[in-house]
Every structure is written in C-alpha cells, then in structure tokens.
Write an enzyme that holds these catalytic residues in place. Structure first.
Site: not given
Length: 127
Positions: A12-14
């Site tokens: 979700i944070h890349g």
C-alpha cells in the site's frame, strides 16, 4: 513500470509486489485477484460476502466501477452471493493508480453492523 505492465501484490505504500507482468484487461485481472482471495478464504458455494473495491488514489471512479462489475459477475459465476458492495478510495497510496479487492463473509449480524448509521466521514454507508 512500462505502460503495458502491472505489479501484483503491491504494498500500500508502493513496496515492491510479488510479480510484474503484462496488463490482462479488467475481467482477467479481477479473475486472477479473486482466484487468490476465494482460495485463501475457502468460501463454499452460497457464501454470503461483502465486496470492497478500493482505489489506490489515482484510479478514476469509472475504472473502479468496471472492476466492481467484473468482480460481481465473477463471484456470481463462482456460486458466491455478494450482499453488499462498495467502490471508492478508502485507503490510498498517495495518488497511485491501481486497486485492491477485499471480501468479508457476512451473516445478518455482520450486515446489520455494516449498515448501521455512522459519523465516519470516509464510510459511504449503504453498499
């Protein structure tokens, strides 16, 4: 990523995903995502579910609607019953394109909780 690539299992944070591959189109992409979710959930025929189609921040509502449509059709094809469905950006990754799918088994008690009035700004209510 190249214009014709996707990353599967992206954080979700890349964070790096588990695999990169060619874009498959909405229907095939959704089927692949649901293969994993349904297998992991072990849902037998007739399981009642809630479906959440989450955009990662830069996915337009029309594209999320296409994903939701494909998911509803595919889940029905697999003998599963979607009782509630939501689309939107509920957890974003800072304007990243893409989506995630979540499934939640439901019964009457859980549906009542999902349908309960709330002041939460990010929760749209009725599925």
């Amino acid at each position: 990523l190249a214009d014709d690539e996707v990353e599967w299992g992206l954080g979700i944070h890349g964070e790096q995903g588990v695999e990169r591959g060619p874009w498959l189109g909405a229907d095939a992409t959704v089927a692949r995502l649901l293969d994993t979710l349904v297998e992991d959930g072990g849902y037998p025929d007739g399981t009642r579910l809630a479906l959440l189609v989450n955009g990662l921040g830069a996915t337009p509502p029309l594209e999320l609607a296409l994903v939701a449509r494909a998911a509803l059709i595919e889940l029905r094809r697999r003998g599963l019953s979607v009782e509630r469905a939501w689309t939107g950006t509920f957890l974003s990754a800072l304007d990243m394109p893409g989506c995630s799918l979540s499934l939640l088994p439901v019964d009457e008690a859980r549906l009542a909780l999902l349908d309960a009035p709330t002041q939460a700004r990010a929760w749209p209510g009725d599925g």
